[in-house]
Design a protein around this motif. Structure first.
Motif, PDB file in Angstrom:
ATOM      1  N   UNK A   1       5.567   8.064   2.794  1.00 29.24           N
ATOM      2  CA  UNK A   1       5.390   8.201   4.215  1.00 29.24           C
ATOM      3  C   UNK A   1       5.713   9.044   5.175  1.00 29.24           C
TER       4      UNK A   1
ATOM      5  N   UNK B   1       7.072   8.558   7.892  1.00 31.61           N
ATOM      6  CA  UNK B   1       8.390   8.184   8.581  1.00 31.61           C
ATOM      7  C   UNK B   1       9.620   8.760   7.688  1.00 31.61           C
ATOM      8  N   UNK B   2       9.583   9.042   6.466  1.00 31.51           N
ATOM      9  CA  UNK B   2      10.692   9.531   5.888  1.00 31.51           C
ATOM     10  C   UNK B   2      10.447  10.843   5.217  1.00 31.51           C
TER      11      UNK B   2
ATOM     12  N   UNK C   1       6.589  -1.816  16.730  1.00 32.49           N
ATOM     13  CA  UNK C   1       6.416  -2.282  15.217  1.00 32.49           C
ATOM     14  C   UNK C   1       7.078  -3.778  14.999  1.00 32.49           C
TER      15      UNK C   1
ATOM     16  N   UNK D   1       7.658  -0.963   1.259  1.00 29.25           N
ATOM     17  CA  UNK D   1       6.561  -0.956   2.342  1.00 29.25           C
ATOM     18  C   UNK D   1       6.866   0.215   3.100  1.00 29.25           C
ATOM     19  N   UNK D   2       8.302   0.540   3.536  1.00 30.11           N
ATOM     20  CA  UNK D   2       8.679   1.637   4.339  1.00 30.11           C
ATOM     21  C   UNK D   2       8.456   3.017   3.611  1.00 30.11           C
ATOM     22  N   UNK D   3       8.332   3.095   2.433  1.00 32.69           N
ATOM     23  CA  UNK D   3       8.251   4.085   1.369  1.00 32.69           C
ATOM     24  C   UNK D   3       6.815   4.841   1.406  1.00 32.69           C
ATOM     25  N   UNK D   4       6.054   3.710   1.018  1.00 32.41           N
ATOM     26  CA  UNK D   4       4.610   3.937   0.678  1.00 32.41           C
ATOM     27  C   UNK D   4       3.505   3.438   1.663  1.00 32.41           C
ATOM     28  N   UNK D   5       3.750   2.793   2.776  1.00 32.79           N
ATOM     29  CA  UNK D   5       2.779   2.149   3.756  1.00 32.79           C
ATOM     30  C   UNK D   5       2.890   3.046   4.978  1.00 32.79           C
ATOM     31  N   UNK D   6       1.796   3.801   5.322  1.00 31.59           N
ATOM     32  CA  UNK D   6       1.706   4.442   6.495  1.00 31.59           C
ATOM     33  C   UNK D   6       0.767   3.674   7.459  1.00 31.59           C
ATOM     34  N   UNK D   7       0.773   4.152   8.781  1.00 35.29           N
ATOM     35  CA  UNK D   7      -0.187   3.673   9.642  1.00 35.29           C
ATOM     36  C   UNK D   7      -1.679   3.665   9.054  1.00 35.29           C
TER      37      UNK D   7
ATOM     38  N   UNK E   1       6.335  -7.584   6.780  1.00 38.43           N
ATOM     39  CA  UNK E   1       6.602  -6.184   6.216  1.00 38.43           C
ATOM     40  C   UNK E   1       5.496  -5.132   6.252  1.00 38.43           C
TER      41      UNK E   1
ATOM     42  N   UNK F   1       4.811  -4.426   9.953  1.00 42.35           N
ATOM     43  CA  UNK F   1       6.241  -3.629  10.607  1.00 42.35           C
ATOM     44  C   UNK F   1       6.061  -1.945   9.999  1.00 42.35           C
ATOM     45  N   UNK F   2       5.344  -1.887   8.868  1.00 44.18           N
ATOM     46  CA  UNK F   2       5.117  -0.570   8.417  1.00 44.18           C
ATOM     47  C   UNK F   2       3.952   0.209   8.970  1.00 44.18           C
ATOM     48  N   UNK F   3       3.099  -0.585   9.666  1.00 45.30           N
ATOM     49  CA  UNK F   3       1.981  -0.043  10.426  1.00 45.30           C
ATOM     50  C   UNK F   3       0.703  -0.255   9.559  1.00 45.30           C
TER      51      UNK F   3
ATOM     52  N   UNK G   1      -8.652   2.981   1.666  1.00 47.11           N
ATOM     53  CA  UNK G   1      -7.731   2.763   2.388  1.00 47.11           C
ATOM     54  C   UNK G   1      -6.524   1.930   1.410  1.00 47.11           C
ATOM     55  N   UNK G   2      -7.031   1.491   0.490  1.00 45.43           N
ATOM     56  CA  UNK G   2      -6.098   0.746  -0.134  1.00 45.43           C
ATOM     57  C   UNK G   2      -4.915   1.443  -0.854  1.00 45.43           C
ATOM     58  N   UNK G   3      -3.649   1.331  -0.205  1.00 53.16           N
ATOM     59  CA  UNK G   3      -2.451   1.944  -0.701  1.00 53.16           C
ATOM     60  C   UNK G   3      -1.928   1.249  -1.892  1.00 53.16           C
TER      61      UNK G   3
END
Lengths: 415, 455
Positions: free
Chosen positions: A8, A10-11, B39, B139-145, B162, B165-167, B205-207
């Motif tokens: 993403x 963000x990182x 967020x 989620x933080x690593x792979x999910x963007x807005x 979660x 929160x990751x958008x 758009x499916x991640x």
């Protein structure tokens, strides 16, 4: 296919990390490790005993209260009420996190976002910058400048600091006692920062993990206790630094409920609870020391005394090797300018700053490790500090003896 | 130095006062904006905070939150004691950030064996603070807005906030109950995805899709066919799979837990999540892990090193010892991974009997230590309130804990806001409890039934 599984935004650019790099290199047991800030002294025995006791209680091996184990938040509130002289509600004013690191993360994720600016005083504990970036915000740096008047380190250029504040400034991150320099911010200095925070309605994230480690002639002052600051400050503490148990990874954030509640929301959506037996053991340890906060044998003070003599010894070793260490007023790190050693590393053609190359060279050829100071600097300031390295002195006597031997022999081996 | 700073500080403060007009504008602008980050919008409520408090206040028998009321196995407690009493006090200091070496080594060995793959402990395994933090890292690593994430309902409640929160945008697809065979109790296997419906949820758009098998709260153990259905869609749409397998050892009736990462085309796109808390009945230790290909785990490492950085050392050391033992005893009757599901199956059957006897209709779980019961026949004490915002099962669960002292969790807690009333006559019980606890639950239920049927 690779694109879909990319990281993403963000990182982006946050993957490298000085610790990951240097702890790997220094893991070789033949190296005298004065790099990463971890004690090789033993934690006090009662702390270890309390953990064994806690783990024997069945219920304490299961989930506890998410925002902090009840007996721990109660103990923290008592200790800090005594320190601060104000009422602290254990349920609403405190969040227990996975180390102070987790508190920094929860605070930044809760209160900082895209469009915000966050002031960071350089040098800084290296995680502040990537955490601010990961929250989508812009780090704004201001360097401490070294006033060469003998003793302790530096002061900020206050007019310069004032210029860094603007309507976008959401927070300033304060670290006192300071890692890596060891500066203990004075009341006057904190007042300047406080005045700016109030004027610009800015939050203060106060990283006080070394709060008990202040040496003679210095006093740790909590910026949250200055007028107008409690309502806008998150104060962060660490069990790892307080009790020499960095591997317990417990920290806490203390502040007003209207801020802490947002940290709690982050916490409940990131890891939910911290380990129970460790929290119970920490609570018990705090009760033991709370009861003797008027006595000099309270661990908070005895550790500080122990470290002061290690500080003095470290300084002596470095001075005898012809170096000029910056004597810290607090914390357990000491920085030193290595340019007088004249180690020529120009043929090492990596694009890294001098201090990175120096430390790597020192590890391989001298079997002594430290951390390069430019790791603690923003992009503009890296060159300014690239002749400094940081030593950690919360080490047992035999480790310091080994360091002494290396430093004594240094000149004999250099060409 | 301080004395020199003195006059200049005073000078600075005077300067400050001169620009009062500007400062009050900036203060007001700040005050009109909330202090917290965007967020956090919509993710502040949490079912556990409320229900854990209720259980703590009112319950005499707590079958609500998912944790065992029996201790971790002796060998695990001994491993911790051994670690603490040893000469090596460095176990109280930082260990390797991405996982204590003895732990990642044994996890790589163990899961390598299960997945029939050579795993590198340094790059294919990362330790986290519970499976909860593993999910967060994913989620933080792979999910963007703007990224969509498919979540199968009912779901462990943290997935939705979660993702938000990751958008990201959660996209829900329900397991739909099929009527059981005549006279039989429903099984979690009777709750199934509609293949066409599932396929329709995948877009460009499916991640990622989140899979939880065995499933909390239903106890469903996805079959090979069901996993292949999901896998085919993941491959077709190039989607990641976040596979929450914390209850992997808790499968009953001879069922097999199949790891989706072992299906064709899936290793490269799957992150497997596990939990020592569930594996070793030690939820309070908060040790979890992720297993997957380096090209995915590298990004989890980036999130981890910028959020918590290290996990507690001593718990990792003890869990490593636990896994060593289980590797030695793998498949043997003394293995904890054989004994625990055996014990829990008995408890499951016991609770099923209890609930069935009083008219609550349990859905027999194929796995996990949860079971969901249909309370529509039993509900008369708590009347329907037609215009209520709160789903029926939530009001029922609250009434039950306050008036009967029995804590359970409403199934609606495991559905998104829009779907909370679709399945609002079910409650979830946790049966990882001592016999005495289950007996006490039975007593409460029996007494309750008698009160309802007596004049």
């Amino acid at each position: 296919m690779a694109f879909r599984h990319k990281n993403t935004r963000r990182i982006e650019g946050l993957d490298s990390n000085v610790w990951v790099e240097f702890t790997k290199v220094a893991a070789d047991p033949s190296i005298v490790n004065l790099g990463q800030g971890l004690p090789d002294i033993s934690p006090p025995s009662y702390v270890k005993e309390e953990l064994a006791k806690a783990a024997a209680v069945d219920r304490l091996n299961q989930y506890t209260r998410g925002f902090g184990h009840p007996s721990l938040v109660k103990a923290l509130s008592q200790v800090y009420e005594r320190v601060c002289g104000r009422k602290i509600d254990p349920l609403t004013d405190i969040l227990v996190t996975v180390g102070a690191y987790g508190s920094l993360f929860s605070t930044i994720q809760a209160l900082i976002e895209e469009g915000d600016e966050v002031i960071i005083i350089e040098p800084f504990y290296d995680c502040y910058e990537p955490m601010v970036k990961m929250a989508g915000a812009k780090p704004v740096f201001i360097p401490l400048r070294y006033k060469n008047d003998g003793n302790s380190a530096s002061s900020a250029d206050w007019a310069e600091l004032a210029n860094k504040f603007n309507s976008k400034t959401k927070a300033i991150i304060l670290n006192t006692p300071h890692n890596p320099i060891g500066k203990v911010f004075t009341r006057e200095e904190l007042q300047v920062i406080a005045d700016l925070c109030i004027k610009h309605d800015t939050l203060c994230i106060s990283d006080e993990v070394y709060e008990w480690l202040v040496y003679k002639g210095n006093k740790h002052i909590k910026i949250a206790m200055l007028p107008g600051m409690w309502e806008r400050t998150i104060t962060i503490g660490s069990a790892g630094k307080t009790y020499s148990v960095t591997g317990w990874k417990l920290g806490w954030s203390i502040g007003p409920p209207n801020l802490i509640k947002h940290l709690q929301v982050v916490h409940q959506n990131t890891l939910y609870t911290c380990p129970t037996p460790l929290q119970e053991a920490l609570a018990q340890a705090f009760w033991i020391d709370y009861k003797r906060m008027d006595d000099s044998d309270c661990y908070f003070y005895s550790l500080s005394r122990e470290l002061e003599s290690k500080r003095d010894r470290m300084a002596q070793l470095l001075q005898e090797a012809g170096l000029k260490p910056v004597i810290p007023d607090g914390g357990y790190f000491m920085i030193v300018d290595v340019s007088t050693l004249n180690v020529d590393l120009s043929e090492v053609d990596e694009k890294q700053p001098y201090d990175y190359k120096f430390v790597k060279w020192m590890i391989t050829s001298k079997k002594l490790s430290a951390i390069p100071l430019s790791a603690f600097c923003g992009p503009e300031t890296k060159r300014q500090f690239e002749k400094y390295i940081r030593f950690c002195f919360i080490k047992k006597d035999s480790t310091l003896d080994a360091a002494e031997a290396i430093l004594k022999n240094w000149n004999k081996q250099t060409a | 130095m301080l004395r020199r700073a003195g006059p200049s500080l005073r000078h600075f403060l005077l300067e400050g006062k001169a620009s009062a007009g500007y400062s009050s504008y900036s203060s007001e602008a700040k005050m009109s904006k909330p202090v917290q980050a965007r967020r956090l919008e919509g993710i502040d409520k949490n079912i556990w905070v409320e229900f854990v408090k209720l259980a703590a206040t009112y319950s005499t028998v707590n079958l609500g939150q998912g944790f065992p009321d029996f201790p971790p196995p002796d060998f695990l407690k001994e491993a911790l004691v051994k670690a603490l009493s040893g000469e090596n006090h460095m176990l109280h200091q930082y260990t390797r950030a991405f996982g204590h070496p003895p732990l990642v080594k044994i996890l790589a060995q163990f899961f390598g064996k299960l997945l029939e793959r050579d795993l590198d402990p340094m790059t294919n395994v990362m330790v986290t603070v519970g499976a909860y933090q593993a999910l967060f890292c994913c989620f933080q690593a792979f999910i963007d807005e703007g990224d969509e994430v498919i979540i199968i309902e009912p779901f462990f409640d943290c997935y939705e906030p979660m993702v938000k929160m990751a958008g990201g945008m959660p996209v829900f697809v329900p397991l739909r109950p099929k009527a059981p065979k005549d006279g039989k109790l429903m099984s979690s296997a009777d709750w199934q995805l509609d293949p066409a419906e599932l396929a329709s949820k995948f877009s460009e758009r499916t991640k990622a899709i989140v899979l939880n098998s065995p499933n909390n709260p239903l106890g469903k153990v996805f079959s090979r066919g069901e996993l292949e259905l999901i896998a085919d869609l993941c491959v077709k749409h190039d989607v990641l799979c976040i596979s929450d397998e914390v209850y992997e050892w808790l499968v009953y009736d001879g069922k097999e837990h199949i790891r989706i990462a072992s299906l064709r085309g899936m290793w490269d796109r799957t992150v497997i999540i596990g939990s020592a808390g569930k594996t070793f009945s030690a939820t309070g230790w908060k040790v979890g892990w992720t297993v997957g290909p380096n090209r995915l785990l590298q990004h989890l490492r980036t999130v981890h090193q910028n959020s918590v950085y290290h996990c507690a050392t001593v718990a990792q050391e003890a869990v490593a010892q636990g896994f060593q033992r289980e590797l030695r005893l793998y498949g043997k009757p003394e293995s904890y991974f054989v004994q625990l599901p055996k014990e829990l199956q008995q408890k499951r059957d016991w609770l099923v009997q209890s609930l069935d006897a009083v008219g609550m209709k349990p859905i027999i779980p194929e796995g996990t230590y949860f079971l969901v019961a249909d309370i529509s026949q039993f509900k008369s004490d708590v009347p329907d309130v037609p215009d209520s915002d709160e789903p029926y099962d939530s009001r029922f669960a609250k009434w039950m804990v306050k008036n009967k002292g029995l804590a359970a969790i409403p199934l609606s807690a495991f559905y998104c806001g829009a779907h909370k009333n679709n399945y609002n006559h079910f409650i979830r019980f946790c049966f990882a409890k001592e016999e005495a606890t289950l007996k006490a639950a039975n007593d409460i239920l029996q007494k309750w039934k008698q009160e309802k049927t007596s004049p």
